[in-house]
Design a protein around this motif. Structure first.
Motif, PDB file in Angstrom:
ATOM      1  N   LYS A 181      -8.139  -7.403 -31.622  1.00  0.00           N
ATOM      2  CA  LYS A 181      -8.694  -6.638 -30.506  1.00  0.00           C
ATOM      3  C   LYS A 181     -10.146  -7.070 -30.305  1.00  0.00           C
ATOM      4  CE  LYS A 181      -7.764  -2.982 -32.962  1.00  0.00           C
ATOM      5  NZ  LYS A 181      -7.563  -1.623 -33.510  1.00  0.00           N
ATOM      6  N   SER A 182     -10.489  -7.339 -29.053  1.00  0.00           N
ATOM      7  CA  SER A 182     -11.879  -7.627 -28.691  1.00  0.00           C
ATOM      8  C   SER A 182     -12.456  -6.351 -28.107  1.00  0.00           C
ATOM      9  CB  SER A 182     -11.953  -8.748 -27.652  1.00  0.00           C
ATOM     10  OG  SER A 182     -11.447  -9.952 -28.157  1.00  0.00           O
ATOM     11  N   LEU A 183     -13.256  -5.672 -28.899  1.00  0.00           N
ATOM     12  CA  LEU A 183     -13.838  -4.399 -28.475  1.00  0.00           C
ATOM     13  C   LEU A 183     -15.250  -4.607 -27.960  1.00  0.00           C
ATOM     14  CD1 LEU A 183     -12.680  -2.345 -31.583  1.00  0.00           C
ATOM     15  CD2 LEU A 183     -11.564  -2.477 -29.349  1.00  0.00           C
ATOM     16  N   VAL A 184     -15.551  -3.998 -26.831  1.00  0.00           N
ATOM     17  CA  VAL A 184     -16.900  -4.030 -26.277  1.00  0.00           C
ATOM     18  C   VAL A 184     -17.635  -2.816 -26.829  1.00  0.00           C
ATOM     19  CG1 VAL A 184     -18.288  -3.986 -24.177  1.00  0.00           C
ATOM     20  CG2 VAL A 184     -16.063  -5.130 -24.176  1.00  0.00           C
ATOM     21  N   VAL A 185     -18.768  -3.067 -27.455  1.00  0.00           N
ATOM     22  CA  VAL A 185     -19.541  -1.998 -28.088  1.00  0.00           C
ATOM     23  C   VAL A 185     -20.920  -1.947 -27.446  1.00  0.00           C
ATOM     24  CG1 VAL A 185     -20.556  -1.202 -30.269  1.00  0.00           C
ATOM     25  CG2 VAL A 185     -18.284  -2.306 -30.268  1.00  0.00           C
ATOM     26  N   LYS A 186     -21.342  -0.727 -27.109  1.00  0.00           N
ATOM     27  CA  LYS A 186     -22.672  -0.547 -26.525  1.00  0.00           C
ATOM     28  C   LYS A 186     -23.670  -0.273 -27.635  1.00  0.00           C
ATOM     29  CE  LYS A 186     -25.285   1.842 -23.000  1.00  0.00           C
ATOM     30  NZ  LYS A 186     -25.272   2.878 -21.965  1.00  0.00           N
ATOM     31  N   HIS A 187     -24.727  -1.066 -27.656  1.00  0.00           N
ATOM     32  CA  HIS A 187     -25.826  -0.941 -28.615  1.00  0.00           C
ATOM     33  C   HIS A 187     -26.754   0.161 -28.121  1.00  0.00           C
ATOM     34  CE1 HIS A 187     -29.373  -2.212 -30.922  1.00  0.00           C
ATOM     35  NE2 HIS A 187     -28.571  -2.973 -31.635  1.00  0.00           N
ATOM     36  N   LYS A 188     -27.464   0.797 -29.023  1.00  0.00           N
ATOM     37  CA  LYS A 188     -28.371   1.885 -28.625  1.00  0.00           C
ATOM     38  C   LYS A 188     -29.477   1.413 -27.684  1.00  0.00           C
ATOM     39  CE  LYS A 188     -31.962   2.129 -32.100  1.00  0.00           C
ATOM     40  NZ  LYS A 188     -32.704   3.030 -32.937  1.00  0.00           N
ATOM     41  N   ASP A 189     -29.794   0.082 -27.693  1.00  0.00           N
ATOM     42  CA  ASP A 189     -30.836  -0.427 -26.803  1.00  0.00           C
ATOM     43  C   ASP A 189     -30.315  -0.730 -25.397  1.00  0.00           C
ATOM     44  OD1 ASP A 189     -29.468  -2.866 -26.948  1.00  0.00           O
ATOM     45  OD2 ASP A 189     -31.035  -3.902 -28.084  1.00  0.00           O
ATOM     46  N   GLY A 190     -29.029  -0.443 -25.146  1.00  0.00           N
ATOM     47  CA  GLY A 190     -28.453  -0.655 -23.822  1.00  0.00           C
ATOM     48  C   GLY A 190     -27.717  -1.978 -23.667  1.00  0.00           C
ATOM     49  N   SER A 225     -24.612  -0.176 -40.021  1.00  0.00           N
ATOM     50  CA  SER A 225     -25.405  -0.671 -41.147  1.00  0.00           C
ATOM     51  C   SER A 225     -25.727  -2.154 -40.972  1.00  0.00           C
ATOM     52  CB  SER A 225     -24.650  -0.440 -42.452  1.00  0.00           C
ATOM     53  OG  SER A 225     -25.354  -0.981 -43.538  1.00  0.00           O
ATOM     54  N   LEU A 226     -24.741  -2.936 -40.579  1.00  0.00           N
ATOM     55  CA  LEU A 226     -24.940  -4.368 -40.366  1.00  0.00           C
ATOM     56  C   LEU A 226     -26.008  -4.628 -39.304  1.00  0.00           C
ATOM     57  CD1 LEU A 226     -23.930  -7.304 -40.976  1.00  0.00           C
ATOM     58  CD2 LEU A 226     -22.277  -6.970 -39.124  1.00  0.00           C
ATOM     59  N   LEU A 227     -25.980  -3.825 -38.255  1.00  0.00           N
ATOM     60  CA  LEU A 227     -26.928  -4.002 -37.141  1.00  0.00           C
ATOM     61  C   LEU A 227     -28.247  -3.271 -37.362  1.00  0.00           C
ATOM     62  CD1 LEU A 227     -24.387  -3.604 -34.242  1.00  0.00           C
ATOM     63  CD2 LEU A 227     -25.520  -5.707 -34.941  1.00  0.00           C
ATOM     64  N   GLY A 228     -28.300  -2.405 -38.372  1.00  0.00           N
ATOM     65  CA  GLY A 228     -29.529  -1.663 -38.643  1.00  0.00           C
ATOM     66  C   GLY A 228     -29.843  -0.627 -37.576  1.00  0.00           C
ATOM     67  N   VAL A 229     -28.797   0.001 -37.029  1.00  0.00           N
ATOM     68  CA  VAL A 229     -28.991   1.021 -36.000  1.00  0.00           C
ATOM     69  C   VAL A 229     -28.242   2.283 -36.403  1.00  0.00           C
ATOM     70  CG1 VAL A 229     -29.276  -0.672 -34.152  1.00  0.00           C
ATOM     71  CG2 VAL A 229     -27.001   0.280 -34.605  1.00  0.00           C
ATOM     72  N   ASN A 230     -28.578   3.379 -35.730  1.00  0.00           N
ATOM     73  CA  ASN A 230     -27.891   4.628 -36.032  1.00  0.00           C
ATOM     74  C   ASN A 230     -26.971   5.080 -34.911  1.00  0.00           C
ATOM     75  OD1 ASN A 230     -29.717   5.467 -34.145  1.00  0.00           O
ATOM     76  ND2 ASN A 230     -30.844   6.847 -35.502  1.00  0.00           N
ATOM     77  N   LYS A 231     -26.888   4.283 -33.833  1.00  0.00           N
ATOM     78  CA  LYS A 231     -26.019   4.680 -32.728  1.00  0.00           C
ATOM     79  C   LYS A 231     -25.394   3.463 -32.063  1.00  0.00           C
ATOM     80  CE  LYS A 231     -25.522   7.430 -28.676  1.00  0.00           C
ATOM     81  NZ  LYS A 231     -26.024   8.216 -27.620  1.00  0.00           N
ATOM     82  N   ASP A 247     -14.735   1.254 -17.056  1.00  0.00           N
ATOM     83  CA  ASP A 247     -15.415   0.642 -15.917  1.00  0.00           C
ATOM     84  C   ASP A 247     -16.687  -0.090 -16.351  1.00  0.00           C
ATOM     85  OD1 ASP A 247     -16.579   3.211 -16.439  1.00  0.00           O
ATOM     86  OD2 ASP A 247     -17.452   3.248 -14.423  1.00  0.00           O
ATOM     87  N   VAL A 248     -17.366   0.421 -17.353  1.00  0.00           N
ATOM     88  CA  VAL A 248     -18.572  -0.245 -17.862  1.00  0.00           C
ATOM     89  C   VAL A 248     -18.176  -1.526 -18.612  1.00  0.00           C
ATOM     90  CG1 VAL A 248     -20.557  -0.033 -19.416  1.00  0.00           C
ATOM     91  CG2 VAL A 248     -19.888   1.892 -17.956  1.00  0.00           C
ATOM     92  N   ALA A 249     -17.108  -1.457 -19.424  1.00  0.00           N
ATOM     93  CA  ALA A 249     -16.632  -2.657 -20.121  1.00  0.00           C
ATOM     94  C   ALA A 249     -16.289  -3.748 -19.114  1.00  0.00           C
ATOM     95  CB  ALA A 249     -15.430  -2.326 -20.997  1.00  0.00           C
ATOM     96  N   LEU A 250     -15.621  -3.398 -18.022  1.00  0.00           N
ATOM     97  CA  LEU A 250     -15.295  -4.360 -16.971  1.00  0.00           C
ATOM     98  C   LEU A 250     -16.568  -4.935 -16.354  1.00  0.00           C
ATOM     99  CD1 LEU A 250     -13.406  -5.796 -14.948  1.00  0.00           C
ATOM    100  CD2 LEU A 250     -13.368  -3.666 -13.623  1.00  0.00           C
ATOM    101  N   GLU A 251     -17.520  -4.074 -16.065  1.00  0.00           N
ATOM    102  CA  GLU A 251     -18.774  -4.501 -15.438  1.00  0.00           C
ATOM    103  C   GLU A 251     -19.543  -5.492 -16.317  1.00  0.00           C
ATOM    104  OE1 GLU A 251     -23.029  -2.419 -14.397  1.00  0.00           O
ATOM    105  OE2 GLU A 251     -21.215  -1.230 -14.060  1.00  0.00           O
ATOM    106  N   VAL A 252     -19.561  -5.274 -17.632  1.00  0.00           N
ATOM    107  CA  VAL A 252     -20.397  -6.100 -18.508  1.00  0.00           C
ATOM    108  C   VAL A 252     -19.680  -7.330 -19.074  1.00  0.00           C
ATOM    109  CG1 VAL A 252     -21.887  -4.147 -19.079  1.00  0.00           C
ATOM    110  CG2 VAL A 252     -20.019  -4.779 -20.643  1.00  0.00           C
ATOM    111  N   THR A 253     -18.348  -7.414 -18.886  1.00  0.00           N
ATOM    112  CA  THR A 253     -17.608  -8.583 -19.388  1.00  0.00           C
ATOM    113  C   THR A 253     -16.847  -9.318 -18.299  1.00  0.00           C
ATOM    114  OG1 THR A 253     -15.544  -7.383 -19.860  1.00  0.00           O
ATOM    115  CG2 THR A 253     -17.227  -7.445 -21.613  1.00  0.00           C
ATOM    116  N   GLY A 254     -16.528  -8.632 -17.200  1.00  0.00           N
ATOM    117  CA  GLY A 254     -15.676  -9.215 -16.170  1.00  0.00           C
ATOM    118  C   GLY A 254     -14.203  -9.095 -16.505  1.00  0.00           C
ATOM    119  N   TYR A 255     -13.875  -8.375 -17.577  1.00  0.00           N
ATOM    120  CA  TYR A 255     -12.489  -8.218 -18.003  1.00  0.00           C
ATOM    121  C   TYR A 255     -12.103  -6.748 -18.070  1.00  0.00           C
ATOM    122  CZ  TYR A 255     -12.663 -13.081 -19.682  1.00  0.00           C
ATOM    123  OH  TYR A 255     -12.774 -14.442 -19.770  1.00  0.00           O
TER     124      TYR A 255
END
Length: 165
Positions: free
Chosen positions: A55-64, A84-90, A97-105
């Motif tokens: 599965k190719s999952l689109v993940v939103k980072h806390k920085d947008g 933990s890997l990314l050093g973020v808490n969110k 619709d956002v996944a489509l907008e940011v990937t075209g898929y």
């Protein structure tokens, strides 16, 4: 006749996918298959275990910004491990619709290959060392590729980012 089909795709996603595959020098076999209603059904149609569908999952980072998380079909993303890997808490999964907008898929066709934006890729370590299947940019198509070649071509970070499903 050209135009959008009922599911919103017009072949452009698959063309983008194939162009990116060629540009990266990857060997990918794309197969046409009936549309599946679930990952288990897709695995049955393809004659492979669900673990071999990534599965190719689109993940939103806390920085947008966004990233791709590649996770085997029989596992789920581990939010604590990825944070933990990314050093973020969110981190979060954006709406379809956002996944489509940011990937075209559309969901069910998403792949880092040919994404309209080249977001960073994080691949679960359990996908390595084997041939996997993944989305090919359009409904009704699956791509088979060597996982190690894929992660190298995408300059993916390979790490433990999943838990058993």
């Amino acid at each position: 006749m050209a135009g959008l089909t009922a599911n919103g795709t017009d072949g452009v996603g698959r063309e983008r996918f194939l162009a990116d595959v060629a540009a990266r020098g990857l060997h990918v076999d794309v197969v046409e298959r009936p549309q599946a209603r679930s990952l288990a059904e897709a695995a049955d149609i393809l004659g492979i275990p669900p673990a071999d569908i990534v599965k190719s999952l689109v993940v939103k980072h806390k920085d947008g910004s966004f990233l791709f998380a590649l996770v085997p079909g029989d596992r789920q993303i581990s939010w604590p491990k990825l944070r933990s890997l990314l050093g973020v808490n969110k981190l979060s999964l954006p709406p379809a619709d956002v996944a489509l907008e940011v990937t075209g898929y559309e969901r069910g066709t998403i792949t880092p290959l040919g994404s309209t934006t080249a977001w960073p890729v994080y691949a679960d370590a359990t996908i390595t060392g084997r041939r996997i299947s993944m989305g090919a940019g359009a409904h009704g198509y699956s791509a088979f590729v060597d996982a190690d070649s894929l992660t190298a071509a995408l300059d993916a970070v390979v790490a433990d980012i999943s838990d058993p499903g």
